[in-house]
Enzyme design. Structure first.
Site, PDB file in Angstrom:
ATOM      1  N   GLU A   1      17.265  27.114 -44.850  1.00 27.44           N
ATOM      2  CA  GLU A   1      17.140  28.420 -44.358  1.00 27.44           C
ATOM      3  C   GLU A   1      18.494  29.332 -44.327  1.00 27.44           C
ATOM      4  O   GLU A   1      19.458  28.604 -43.999  1.00 27.44           O
ATOM      5  CB  GLU A   1      16.426  28.433 -42.695  1.00 27.44           C
ATOM      6  CG  GLU A   1      15.247  27.932 -42.860  1.00 27.44           C
ATOM      7  CD  GLU A   1      14.606  27.981 -41.031  1.00 27.44           C
ATOM      8  OE1 GLU A   1      15.219  28.782 -40.454  1.00 27.44           O
ATOM      9  OE2 GLU A   1      14.115  27.177 -40.815  1.00 27.44           O
TER      10      GLU A   1
ATOM     11  N   GLU B   1      13.619  21.761 -37.117  1.00 32.62           N
ATOM     12  CA  GLU B   1      14.503  21.713 -36.122  1.00 32.62           C
ATOM     13  C   GLU B   1      14.764  21.019 -34.947  1.00 32.62           C
ATOM     14  O   GLU B   1      14.612  21.607 -33.889  1.00 32.62           O
ATOM     15  CB  GLU B   1      15.078  23.345 -35.725  1.00 32.62           C
ATOM     16  CG  GLU B   1      15.599  23.929 -37.055  1.00 32.62           C
ATOM     17  CD  GLU B   1      16.184  25.474 -36.604  1.00 32.62           C
ATOM     18  OE1 GLU B   1      15.903  26.060 -35.702  1.00 32.62           O
ATOM     19  OE2 GLU B   1      17.063  25.950 -37.423  1.00 32.62           O
TER      20      GLU B   1
HETATM   21  C1  GLA Z   1      15.261  28.758 -37.140  1.00 31.74           C
HETATM   22  C2  GLA Z   1      13.921  28.269 -37.410  1.00 31.74           C
HETATM   23  C3  GLA Z   1      13.216  29.293 -38.083  1.00 31.74           C
HETATM   24  C4  GLA Z   1      13.325  30.682 -37.485  1.00 31.74           C
HETATM   25  C5  GLA Z   1      14.932  31.006 -37.855  1.00 31.74           C
HETATM   26  C6  GLA Z   1      15.328  32.562 -37.595  1.00 31.74           C
HETATM   27  O1  GLA Z   1      16.289  28.486 -38.102  1.00 31.74           O
HETATM   28  O2  GLA Z   1      13.789  27.235 -38.155  1.00 31.74           O
HETATM   29  O3  GLA Z   1      11.836  28.971 -37.933  1.00 31.74           O
HETATM   30  O4  GLA Z   1      13.109  30.945 -36.503  1.00 31.74           O
HETATM   31  O5  GLA Z   1      15.549  30.150 -37.080  1.00 31.74           O
HETATM   32  O6  GLA Z   1      16.792  32.672 -37.710  1.00 31.74           O
END
Ligand code: GLA
Ligand code: ZN
Length: 673
Positions: free
Chosen positions: A307, A151
């Site tokens: 995710e 991210e």
């Molecule tokens: C983000 C991060 C993950 C985790 C999630 C939790 O997407 O990339 O590592 O922290 O949030 O929702």
């Protein structure tokens, strides 16, 4: 490099390094993953301290063993580079790797994503660990792809970043400071620069009144982050890794221009965490469907849902549970809109740290007799049965222009509303209109080619860059249908207002010009009603708030007018024939229901064929195609049964055979081409 999968990927982030002392847990996890039909894990996202416990001493044996074991059990790995969080030794020995904030204070070690993208030391250390990982896993058949960092986001204002920012500007403005002064309007408040050396990133303690500086800083941050990501990709390639690369993007994130990063990735992936409202789940579903479409449009290819959560996250203000059926809908929404995967954060919930109470496939309880595990297994079964969908594309006839750089400029500018211009919300409302029309849509910036679409929708495009207006003119002239809204074509790429009529370059195409814009205080609104016998057959009256433009028609005819205030009777929606095409203009910030009547009426009039007719409010419809067939996904997010007419001759792959859609359910049909 091409990313290809012959099945839908199902899995997610897995952190076995948190459980190294529990061999039994590793075995149990693999057993449970298989039971849930999981065929992939994402490893190593934050494992740097375990991979390089002290500087220059690497230990990848634990990782190797797990990648091997998972692979033997039919589970592939997307392997991450660990640059999203650094080991303590690195920050202690080389403080320059830590980020400096906009007030010019350097952060302490802690959290994640807390590093300078420019620092040569950070880049060198990242190169070394990435290279080692590549050497170790380049030939491993279990490695499906590489996941670069995590991210990407944020900025750093350290002296190294300032220096690169100045170089970036020097290149862009041909080393001529007068060029820059002119393009940034720096005579205003006597802010003229004498040399590039004087330029500093925006700061609340210093310069924050030059919109063009803010804009260029954001462009630079995108540029620098992209450069950092390219550096990581180069390290992997230099280490011999030839698998495709991705990085996980975020929802509604405007800190980076994702189109810039996307150019260097083999496959796009992103993290989708909707807030579920219960009765109004369609709102969230539609917002995230919008972003699925944004992600797919970056490459016009399948993307990966990197995710999501099996149940609530732990970082929203309140951790709302989703009602039964919504996990299946959310997962299949990603697939409907072009994802070749459904992945979760996280496979197993850890016992400590900030994310211990975040949803997971395997809970602290650890059993399979739970609602969440049951639903997760069911999603796995469905995805396994949908392998044929993998790789199929989207052939949308409609495109929405949604532009990050425009958003930067629009929201940074003072006036006409400093309490939110509502750009995202307007785009979302247009999107709901397109969906009500039963259409697929691509969504991308003004820099992309839209000449092949039938309908383009351009909400609040305040900034016109380059030859955008010329390309729109050509599009309409040749027969394209344009929908444009208020507050478009106001400034150029450095936020200088255009002179002459606006929307710049399109006043002839639209048959009108802008005169004034009224900004309504919260809770005040106007109403808009159709004129009788309007050519679209519009019948509804709607409320408008936030922004109401007063337009001077010059050839365009009026479809709707304002009902109230001193501008009652002024045009609120107009249309104009231009060349072989037609241009529609919406003057005010209308409620969603307006778009749900307006866009279907346009689609009908111009014969843009819907996937299915009369899409109910709580239903989302999207499709994917390959050479021989189209898959149509029809999802009911409501709490009541809905009914639609399924396409004639379709074959039902999942769900309803008669078009009756139970609450929170998905129906998938296949239609031969
Ligand atoms: C983000 C991060 C993950 C985790 C999630 C939790 O997407 O990339 O590592 O922290 O949030 O929702
Ligand atoms: Zn820096």
């Amino acid at each position: 490099m091409r990313f290809k999968t012959d099945h839908l990927i199902y899995g997610g982030d897995y952190n076995p390094e948190q459980w190294e002392d529990r061999e039994d847990i590793l075995e149990e996890d693999i057993r449970l993953m298989k039971e849930a039909h999981i065929n992939e894990v994402t490893l190593g996202v934050f494992s740097w301290a375990r991979e390089e416990p002290t500087e220059g001493e690497y230990d990848l044996s634990w990782l190797r063993r797990r990648v091997d074991l998972l692979y033997e059990n039919g589970i592939e790995t997307i392997l991450a580079t660990p640059s999203g969080a650094r080991p303590r030794w690195l920050a202690e020995k080389y403080p320059e790797v830590l980020r400096v904030d906009e007030t010019r204070h350097r952060n302490l070690f802690g959290r994640r994503h807390n590093h300078c993208y420019t620092s040569p030391v950070y880049r060198e250390k990242v190169w070394e660990i990435d290279h080692k990982l590549a050497e170790e896993f380049r030939h491993h058949p279990g490695i499906k792809a590489w996941h670069i960092s995590n991210e990407f986001g944020g900025d750093c204002h350290c002296p190294l970043c300032q220096k690169d920012f100045r170089n970036y500007l020097w290149e862009k403005y041909d080393g001529d400071i007068d060029n820059l002064n002119h393009a940034w309007w720096n005579t205003f408040w006597s802010h003229t620069y004498d040399s590039f050396e004087q330029i500093e990133s925006p700061s609340p303690r210093g310069e924050n009144s030059v919109n063009a500086l803010d804009l260029e800083w954001k462009r630079f941050v995108s540029h620098q982050t992209t450069d950092f990501m390219k550096h990581e990709i180069a390290a992997l390639r230099d280490g011999g890794a030839m698998q495709p690369v991705t990085t996980n993007f975020m929802y509604d994130f405007d800190g980076l221009d994702y189109e810039e990063l996307a150019k260097h990735l083999d496959v796009i992936s992103w993290d989708s965490y909707p807030f579920w409202y219960g009765k109004e789940d369609i709102i969230s579903a539609s917002e995230h469907a919008f972003y699925h479409d944004v992600m797919r449009s970056l490459k016009k290819k399948p993307f990966l849902l990197m995710e999501s959560s099996t149940t609530s996250t732990n970082w929203m203000p309140v951790s709302r549970l989703r009602r039964p059926g919504i996990l299946e809908n959310a997962s299949l929404s990603a697939v409907a809109h072009g994802s070749d995967s459904v992945q979760y954060f996280q496979i197993r919930a850890g016992r400590g740290g900030e994310e211990k109470l975040h949803g997971a496939v395997i809970s602290h309880y650890g059993g399979t007799d739970t609602r969440i595990f049951g639903e997760t297994r069911r999603v796995g079964e469905i995805l396994e049965g949908l392998s044929e969908v993998a790789g199929s594309l989207c052939d949308a006839k409609c495109a929405i222009i949604y532009d990050t750089q425009n958003r930067w400029a629009l929201e940074d500018s003072y006036g006409p509303r400093n309490t939110g211009m509502g750009y995202h919300d307007l785009a979302r409302k247009c999107y709901r209109g397109v969906k009500a029309a039963g259409l697929d849509t691509d969504i991308f910036s003004q820099d992309q080619d839209f000449s092949g679409y039938k309908l383009i929708i351009v909400p609040m495009l305040y900034m016109f860059r380059g030859d955008f207006a010329e390309r729109v003119e050509k599009f309409v002239k040749k027969g394209g249908i344009l929908v444009m809204t208020y507050w478009s074509g106001v400034v150029d790429e450095t936020d200088l207002t255009y002179l002459g009529g606006t929307p710049h370059g399109l006043t002839d195409v639209l048959g009108l010009r802008f005169e004034e814009i009224d900004s309504l205080p919260d809770a005040e609104y106007n109403h808009i009603s159709p004129v009788s016998d309007n050519s679209l057959g519009l019948t509804g009256s709607y409320f408008a708030d936030k922004l109401c433009e007063l337009i001077k028609p010059n050839g365009a005819s009026t479809l709707m007018t304002y009902d109230e205030d001193w501008y009652a009777g002024y045009p609120a929606v107009l249309e104009h024939e231009y060349g072989k095409g037609r241009a529609y203009y919406v003057c005010a910030d209308m409620e969603e229901e307006f778009y749900r009547e307006f866009i279907p009426a346009i689609a009908k009039r111009h014969r843009i064929k819907p996937l299915i007719a009369d899409v109910p409010y709580y239903v989302d419809v999207a499709s994917r195609v390959n050479d021989s067939c189209r898959y149509i996904f029809i999802q009911n997010y409501g709490v009541l049964e809905e009914k639609v007419k399924l396409p004639a001759g379709c074959e039902v792959l999942l769900g309803s055979a008669d078009g009756v859609l139970p609450p929170a359910s998905t129906t998938i049909v296949r239609v031969d081409l």
